[in-house]
Design an enzyme around this catalytic site. Structure first.
Site, PDB file in Angstrom:
ATOM      1  N   ASN A 191       0.584  -1.579   0.627  1.00 55.65           N
ATOM      2  CA  ASN A 191       0.514  -0.244  -0.320  1.00 55.65           C
ATOM      3  C   ASN A 191       1.008   1.143   0.271  1.00 55.65           C
ATOM      4  O   ASN A 191       2.193   0.995   0.246  1.00 55.65           O
ATOM      5  CB  ASN A 191      -1.166   0.348   0.770  1.00 55.65           C
ATOM      6  CG  ASN A 191      -0.019  -0.268   2.939  1.00 55.65           C
ATOM      7  OD1 ASN A 191       0.552   0.558   2.890  1.00 55.65           O
ATOM      8  ND2 ASN A 191      -0.605  -1.375   2.871  1.00 55.65           N
ATOM      9  N   ALA A 195       1.897   2.097  11.680  1.00 54.17           N
ATOM     10  CA  ALA A 195       2.453   1.180   9.998  1.00 54.17           C
ATOM     11  C   ALA A 195       0.712   0.842   9.530  1.00 54.17           C
ATOM     12  O   ALA A 195      -0.170   0.323  10.043  1.00 54.17           O
ATOM     13  CB  ALA A 195       2.942  -0.915  10.478  1.00 54.17           C
ATOM     14  N   LYS A 238       9.146 -16.574 -11.265  1.00 53.08           N
ATOM     15  CA  LYS A 238       8.538 -15.855 -11.337  1.00 53.08           C
ATOM     16  C   LYS A 238       7.388 -16.004 -12.460  1.00 53.08           C
ATOM     17  O   LYS A 238       7.828 -16.907 -13.379  1.00 53.08           O
ATOM     18  CB  LYS A 238       9.838 -14.567 -12.620  1.00 53.08           C
ATOM     19  CG  LYS A 238       8.200 -13.624 -12.984  1.00 53.08           C
ATOM     20  CD  LYS A 238       9.575 -12.376 -13.716  1.00 53.08           C
ATOM     21  CE  LYS A 238       8.741 -11.748 -14.677  1.00 53.08           C
ATOM     22  NZ  LYS A 238       9.423 -10.997 -15.768  1.00 53.08           N
ATOM     23  N   ILE A 298      -1.393  -7.594  14.758  1.00 53.49           N
ATOM     24  CA  ILE A 298      -1.158  -7.316  15.570  1.00 53.49           C
ATOM     25  C   ILE A 298      -0.968  -6.737  16.365  1.00 53.49           C
ATOM     26  O   ILE A 298      -1.301  -7.119  17.773  1.00 53.49           O
ATOM     27  CB  ILE A 298       0.494  -7.199  14.755  1.00 53.49           C
ATOM     28  CG1 ILE A 298       0.772  -7.849  13.160  1.00 53.49           C
ATOM     29  CG2 ILE A 298       2.097  -6.414  15.363  1.00 53.49           C
ATOM     30  CD1 ILE A 298       1.602  -6.478  12.319  1.00 53.49           C
ATOM     31  N   PHE A 342      -4.314   2.285  14.893  1.00 57.94           N
ATOM     32  CA  PHE A 342      -4.687   3.931  13.681  1.00 57.94           C
ATOM     33  C   PHE A 342      -5.609   2.676  13.397  1.00 57.94           C
ATOM     34  O   PHE A 342      -5.661   2.026  13.229  1.00 57.94           O
ATOM     35  CB  PHE A 342      -3.643   4.468  12.981  1.00 57.94           C
ATOM     36  CG  PHE A 342      -2.778   5.317  13.046  1.00 57.94           C
ATOM     37  CD1 PHE A 342      -1.465   5.522  14.245  1.00 57.94           C
ATOM     38  CD2 PHE A 342      -2.885   6.617  12.713  1.00 57.94           C
ATOM     39  CE1 PHE A 342      -1.202   6.481  14.485  1.00 57.94           C
ATOM     40  CE2 PHE A 342      -2.191   7.632  13.279  1.00 57.94           C
ATOM     41  CZ  PHE A 342      -1.733   7.893  14.163  1.00 57.94           C
ATOM     42  N   LYS A 355     -12.666  -1.293  16.632  1.00 62.85           N
ATOM     43  CA  LYS A 355     -11.141  -1.073  16.181  1.00 62.85           C
ATOM     44  C   LYS A 355     -10.519  -1.236  17.989  1.00 62.85           C
ATOM     45  O   LYS A 355      -9.983  -1.962  18.117  1.00 62.85           O
ATOM     46  CB  LYS A 355     -10.110  -0.793  15.406  1.00 62.85           C
ATOM     47  CG  LYS A 355     -10.350  -1.962  14.029  1.00 62.85           C
ATOM     48  CD  LYS A 355      -9.560  -1.176  13.275  1.00 62.85           C
ATOM     49  CE  LYS A 355     -10.279  -1.275  11.362  1.00 62.85           C
ATOM     50  NZ  LYS A 355      -9.156  -0.556  10.108  1.00 62.85           N
TER      51      LYS A 355
END
Ligand code: PMT
Length: 398
Positions: A209, A273, A287, A306, A323, A337
């Protein structure tokens, strides 16, 4: 006062220069050593003799007959400064600072200094609100320059609006706060996570991200400035990290291992994070080749959460901050949360808003605790960081 601090005060050409005489007097009464540098325009408002007399030091003015010691002087003052203050700061000096222009004694000295810099802008409202000045202010703020004012009111030119220099007493307070910073996290071990994680599909491709690390880095450096012993657990980032003890990770599993390995030793854990919630079940060893227009179907499995695991292991007295990056129902999802991850505080950001979330210098957040919700306006990530840390201090006091 612990030791005698040296302040270099730059005075630029505006009517508010007369207020800087009072500022010098106040700072001298507090026992600071003050060196004044006036621009040539400033001397039209207040004579160098006035500043020399008030500061008990020679007032330095850039003249056409530069003394031989000129070069040495600007470097020695730049190095001697514990704090560099420019009051009043005109649009002109702010523009020079933003763009690294050094064409007189003041602009040269401020460019050379490693000390913190505080500016007190003062100018006509039209000049202050001009896009050029506002963009210069953003550059300076993002570089860590501290700003006080300007205040609203009636200006010397007859206009009314923002542009008056802050009062000498307010500038004095700001100077004291910068010279003797808050050490309210001293003795605390604070872990901060920052950046994105990466989940590989094959040796060359990954899912990730846009987290740049800015938010977590701002928290880590603000916590260190407030006296904390900081451990930064950093995923993939795209800006320069702060100077503190750092653990580098790549995948969400790496982040999990690092954070759960360290969290028992921490007084505060702040998780800014953006870990990937999913990873590919079977990572290809080679690949992946294209298959004649056939779609590529990947099976993804859930990564460990986590923050939830840290919440499960929470020690008495430990403060946990998470966050919430949301695109809808901001406070509803964030509050869920807060409870599920056993957090004390969640910092909710709607990452779809301009100026908020990923890869920006600013953020727009709502701080949510079990019994309080505070909406903050758009502010720099450093300012958000300090507001989060203020809340951490408050939560620790119970
Ligand atoms: O790095 P920047 O470019 O400055 O961008 C900042 C930011 C947008 C990344 C930051 O402000 C932010 O919102 N970070 C959290 C991103 C996120 O993963 O949000 P979430 O709502 O999916 O997760 C909630 C919390 O759980 C977060 O504290 C997250 O770190 C944590 N989490 C998430 C997934 C997971 N598997 N384990 C976790 O611990």
């Amino acid at each position: 006062m612990d030791d005698v601090k040296t302040i270099v005060l730059g005075v630029t050409g505006g009517i508010a220069a007369y207020k800087s005489v009072e500022l010098v007097s106040r700072l001298r009464k507090r026992g600071y050593t003050v060196h004044v540098i006036e621009t040539a325009h400033a001397t039209e408002f207040v004579t160098p003799l006035t500043f020399s007399t008030m500061s008990n030091q020679p007032c330095i003015v850039d003249t056409f007959e530069r003394p031989e010691t000129w070069n040495v002087k600007h470097i020695s003052l730049a190095q001697a400064a514990d704090l560099f203050v420019i009051a009043p700061a005109t649009a002109n000096i702010l523009a020079k600072m933003a763009h690294g222009i050094a064409d007189d004694m003041l602009s040269t000295t401020v460019l050379a200094t490693k000390a913190s810099v505080l500016v007190a802008p003062a100018m006509n409202t039209g000049m202050w609100t001009a896009q050029a000045t506002q963009e210069n202010m953003w550059i300076l703020k993002n570089r860590g320059v501290h700003v006080i004012g300007p205040e609203g009111g009636r200006l010397a030119c007859g206009d009314s609006g923002e542009g008056r220099m802050s009062e000498p007493s307010a500038i004095e307070e700001a100077i004291i706060a910068l010279l003797h910073p808050l050490q309210d996290l001293k003795g605390l071990r604070v872990m901060v996570t920052a950046g994105a994680t990466r989940e590989y599909l094959d040796p060359v491709r990954f899912i990730s991200n846009e987290s740049s690390g800015r938010m977590g880095f701002a928290i880590a450096s603000a916590a260190a400035a407030r006296g904390a012993e900081v451990t930064l657990v950093r995923g993939i980032t795209s800006v320069a990290p702060p100077d503190c003890h750092t653990v580098q990770v790549k995948s969400t599993q790496d982040l999990y291992d690092a954070v759960t390995g360290l969290c028992q030793d921490m007084d505060v854990v702040i998780q800014a994070a953006a870990p990937c919630d999913y990873r590919v079940r079977d990572v290809a060893q080679q690949k992946i080749k294209k298959n004649a227009g056939e779609p590529l179907i990947l099976e993804m499995i859930e990564n460990p959460d986590i923050a939830a695991e840290v919440g499960r292991r929470k020690k008495p007295g430990q403060i946990l901050v998470g966050f919430a990056a949301e695109s809808e129902k901001l406070t509803e999802h964030a509050s869920e949360k807060l409870v599920r991850k056993n957090l004390d505080l969640i910092v909710a950001n709607d990452v779809t808003k301009p100026g908020a979330g990923f890869n920006t210098d600013t953020n727009i957040v709502t701080l949510i605790t079990k019994n309080q919700q505070t909406d903050l306006p758009i502010m720099s990530k450093r300012e958000v960081a300090d507001r989060i840390l203020d809340e951490v201090v408050r939560l620790r006091q119970g």
